[in-house]
Design a protein around this motif. Structure first.
Motif, PDB file in Angstrom:
ATOM      1  N   UNK A 180     -28.211 -13.116 -25.919  1.00  0.00           N
ATOM      2  CA  UNK A 180     -28.530 -12.217 -27.026  1.00  0.00           C
ATOM      3  C   UNK A 180     -28.708 -10.825 -26.435  1.00  0.00           C
ATOM      4  N   UNK A 181     -27.763  -9.947 -26.734  1.00  0.00           N
ATOM      5  CA  UNK A 181     -27.797  -8.555 -26.277  1.00  0.00           C
ATOM      6  C   UNK A 181     -28.214  -7.712 -27.469  1.00  0.00           C
ATOM      7  N   UNK A 182     -29.472  -7.323 -27.475  1.00  0.00           N
ATOM      8  CA  UNK A 182     -30.105  -6.707 -28.638  1.00  0.00           C
ATOM      9  C   UNK A 182     -29.990  -5.187 -28.583  1.00  0.00           C
ATOM     10  N   UNK A 183     -29.739  -4.576 -29.731  1.00  0.00           N
ATOM     11  CA  UNK A 183     -29.743  -3.109 -29.852  1.00  0.00           C
ATOM     12  C   UNK A 183     -28.741  -2.448 -28.902  1.00  0.00           C
ATOM     13  N   UNK A 184     -27.511  -2.894 -28.960  1.00  0.00           N
ATOM     14  CA  UNK A 184     -26.476  -2.341 -28.091  1.00  0.00           C
ATOM     15  C   UNK A 184     -26.080  -0.952 -28.555  1.00  0.00           C
ATOM     16  N   UNK A 205     -26.457  -7.398 -31.236  1.00  0.00           N
ATOM     17  CA  UNK A 205     -26.958  -6.710 -32.429  1.00  0.00           C
ATOM     18  C   UNK A 205     -26.854  -5.210 -32.210  1.00  0.00           C
ATOM     19  N   UNK A 206     -26.505  -4.500 -33.270  1.00  0.00           N
ATOM     20  CA  UNK A 206     -26.325  -3.056 -33.164  1.00  0.00           C
ATOM     21  C   UNK A 206     -26.307  -2.427 -34.548  1.00  0.00           C
ATOM     22  N   UNK A 207     -26.640  -1.151 -34.605  1.00  0.00           N
ATOM     23  CA  UNK A 207     -26.517  -0.402 -35.854  1.00  0.00           C
ATOM     24  C   UNK A 207     -25.142   0.252 -35.966  1.00  0.00           C
ATOM     25  N   UNK A 208     -24.329   0.103 -34.917  1.00  0.00           N
ATOM     26  CA  UNK A 208     -23.018   0.727 -34.879  1.00  0.00           C
ATOM     27  C   UNK A 208     -21.929  -0.327 -35.062  1.00  0.00           C
TER      28      UNK A 208
END
Length: 720
Positions: A180-184, A205-208
């Motif tokens: 789990x790579x969070x906030x990439x 997970x990312x906002x992009x």
């Protein structure tokens, strides 16, 4: 393998002349700074000690959220991608995209907890902090952590990002793991962290959008705000079904005001769960008024989270509000209760009660026992409140308290970890406050847990003019760095500490930082590069009139010369350092220089002289007080005796016994090789085979190339 709920059925220490390859691992550095160290990790001299928290199969995924709701469609899409992974043995990458606070991490964590058994080789997690104010984390540091978690020898981890990525791919090849790579922050950040061939699942997970990951076969899953029904169900879980249904219309308004974002909904509704007499309608009215006010004053794109966090904050007790604001000072990824007490200027019980209140209000997460972290939106909110509600003087006092907590605790940990080392910082003499540690293992565990926070705070202190605290934190971390080979953190912190010491115009502090940077280069197998900082360190120690510092710089310079194949030059440095120790009456320093002179004589081929130095050192390094130093000296003595045809059995027997007691695997392997040499000289083939087999077993875990070398020697022996 049982099916998941989502339908995813987952399936150098031998004493011979050193080579360049050995120097990376086998550089014994600065007894003045290192002392008797026997803790976890690959320590100087290739000592490898079992960690007090030695990892098994990693299970790093954050706890599943208490009130996770719905997301069946998104979970099915993740499951479908994961199911495809075994088909061709390639990792499957699933990118969860959506706005902050929409619940991407909660979805990923919940899914992975449901399918844990499908990944028998473990689950890895990293918060890449792509949207933090101080910028995203370096993926090279993440790889360092992953490799350590997978039991890689810290001294063998590559120095460059590409090398670490290759090691990670090799280490994960053929396994079945989930990441789990969070906030990439970018596709490049993620790509460096992808595992090797195998039925792996990587959730990002990312906002992009991170469209660049499409080239890696990524599946993209949009995580939208909850539907109205699902959002209302989440409020029901927080408040209780009877209460929520009794005010269904108000719940609908609350859902709309919070933008159907799980973070906002939980933050807004959680305080009501602790106040059964307050109405949902009253909360919705207050939120509507506050949202209207913020809309007039703020240009924030999404007011739902800010409005909800303001309401949740207002419902806290005074102690809870003080702690919440104080967490805005935190620079690292998480914090612990003693640090919270320092920030709040409160006692331990009061700080714990306030932390419990924040956890209950969904403003804080306890991600590990006694360790807490915030969502990045919470931290931004807390920092706004600091600016709005506290004076500059109040903020400065809180930061000083946190600095004192970190520094005093780190000093106490270092004293427990390595009591034999001399110290420059005055805090060591004062032994102020701070946490007390029950032995070296506890101290090492605390330093490891707090390393990211301490690393960040070194830079904060440098930038904010607390230069003394900056370089003193570096000193307190030095033993940890030597033992656990945290090369990235070592370089970053000591470079910052050097800048701070230069700003103070403190020659002794500058000398200590330069010496540390020189020692770092020795540990990285770069002895030629170590010469310049060590030379500059010696000049500054001389300018400062600090004799112990001069002795340490001389010793470290001698170690560099040994590694460069110049034992005569090394001996000159060691002899000069020994004269200083004799003038100061430091018996330990004298004994250490005798051991160093023994190493130099050994490398010159003067084995009788080397044996004399080693024997003199053994008179001081007793097993009771300095077992590691005695072990190193015994191995050196045994190698010299074997080189002259003398009996080394007693020295090697003692060395193996001490190595076993310390868990010093690599030193034990070196002793077994020497015992095999002795057996070979006497044509005792069975004994030679037995010792080589023991050495190969150890090296196969620590240094595979050396294991292959030993195995070739075993294969060359006549059959038993």
């Amino acid at each position: 393998m049982r099916a998941s709920p989502h339908g995813f059925d987952g399936r150098n220490a031998s004493g011979r002349p050193r080579t360049q390859s050995d120097q990376h691992n086998d550089t014994a550095v600065s007894g003045g700074h290192v002392g008797a160290v026997v803790q976890a990790g690959a320590v100087h001299g290739d000592l490898h000690v079992h960690s007090p928290s030695a990892p098994g199969i990693p299970r790093q995924i954050p706890p599943a959220p208490r009130n996770f709701t719905d997301r069946e469609t998104e979970s099915e899409r993740i499951g479908a991608a994961a199911t495809a992974a075994p088909d061709d043995g390639s990792p499957r990458v699933v990118v969860l995209t959506g706005p902050g606070g929409v619940g991407k991490t909660a979805l990923a964590a919940s899914f992975l907890h449901a399918v844990t058994d499908s990944f028998p080789d473990g689950l890895l997690y990293s918060d890449l902090r792509g949207f933090a104010e101080d910028g995203p984390v370096d993926p090279a540091g993440v790889l360092d952590g992953f490799l350590r978690t997978m039991s890689a020898d810290p001294a063998r981890i590559a120095l460059d990002p590409a090398g670490r990525a290759a090691q990670f791919r090799s280490g994960t090849a053929g396994r079945r793991m989930a990441l789990l790579l969070d906030n990439a922050a970018s596709a490049a950040q993620v790509r460096l962290l992808l595992p090797g061939a195998g039925a792996h699942l990587v959730l990002v997970t990312t906002r992009l959008r991170l469209a660049g990951l499409a080239a890696d076969g990524a599946v993209f899953v949009e995580v939208d705000p909850l539907g109205r029904t699902a959002a209302a169900r989440l409020v029901e879980r927080v408040l209780g079904a009877e209460r929520a249904r009794g005010e269904a219309e108000a719940v609908e308004r609350l859902v709309a005001l919070c933008g159907r974002l799980p973070l906002a909904l939980c933050a807004a509704a959680s305080p009501l769960s602790l106040r059964p007499r307050q109405s949902v309608r009253g909360l919705a009215d207050r939120l509507a008024d506050e949202r209207g006010r913020l809309a007039r004053l703020s240009r924030e794109e999404d007011l739902s989270v800010r409005t909800s966090l303001d309401a949740s904050y207002a419902a806290l007790s005074g102690a809870g509000r003080r702690l919440y604001r104080g967490l805005g000072h935190v620079a690292g990824p998480d914090t612990c209760l003693p640090a919270m007490a320092a920030l709040s200027d409160a006692g331990a019980e009061e700080a714990e009660a306030a932390a419990d209140e924040l956890v209950a209000a969904n403003l804080l997460e306890e991600h590990a026992p006694g360790r807490f972290r915030q969502h990045d939106l919470n931290r931004l909110h807390a920092r706004r409140l600091l600016e709005d509600e506290e004076s500059a003087a109040e903020r400065e006092r809180a930061r000083r308290r946190l600095t004192d907590h970190y520094l005093d605790s780190a000093v106490n940990a270092d004293l427990a970890l390595n009591p034999g080392r001399w110290h420059l910082a005055p805090r060591y003499a004062e032994e102020r406050g701070g946490q007390r540690f029950d032995g070296r293992d506890a101290a090492l565990a605390w330093l490891e847990a707090e390393l990211a926070n301490l690393r960040a705070w070194v830079a904060v202190c440098r930038d904010e003019g607390r230069g003394e605290a900056s370089w003193q934190l570096c000193e307190a971390l030095r033993s940890l760095f030597v033992q656990r080979k945290h090369f990235d953190a070592w370089s970053e912190t000591f470079t910052a500490g050097l800048a701070a010491a230069r700003a103070l115009d403190d020659p002794a502090a500058q000398a200590f930082m330069l010496d540390g940077l020189g020692v770092l280069r020795l540990h990285r197998g770069e002895p030629a590069a170590a010469r310049e900082p060590l030379r500059a360190s010696l000049e500054l120690w001389t300018r400062a009139g600090h004799d112990l510092g001069r002795a340490s710089a001389l010793e470290d310079s001698g170690v560099a010369e040994l590694a460069l194949g110049a034992p005569a030059a090394a001996a000159e440095h060691f002899a000069w350092a020994m004269r200083i120790h004799r003038r100061l009456g430091r018996r330990r320093g004298i004994a250490l220089m005798r051991r160093r002179l023994g190493e130099a004589a050994r490398d010159r081929g003067d084995h009788p002289a080397a044996e004399g130095h080693f024997r003199a050192a053994l008179e001081y390094f007793t097993e009771a007080d300095e077992p590691y130093m005695r072990l190193r000296t015994l191995v050196g003595l045994a190698a010299c005796r074997l080189a002259t045809g003398a009996d080394a059995g007693a020295a090697l027997g003692d060395a193996l016994r001490i190595a076993a007691a310390l868990g010093a695997d690599a030193e034990a392997a070196g002793a077994h090789v020497l015992m095999a040499d002795a057996a070979a000289a006497e044509d005792r083939t069975a004994d030679e085979r037995e010792h080589l087999t023991s050495a190969a077993s150890i090296y196969s875990r620590l240094r595979p190339p050396r294991a292959e070398e030993i195995q070739r020697r075993i294969d060359a022996l006549p059959p038993p």
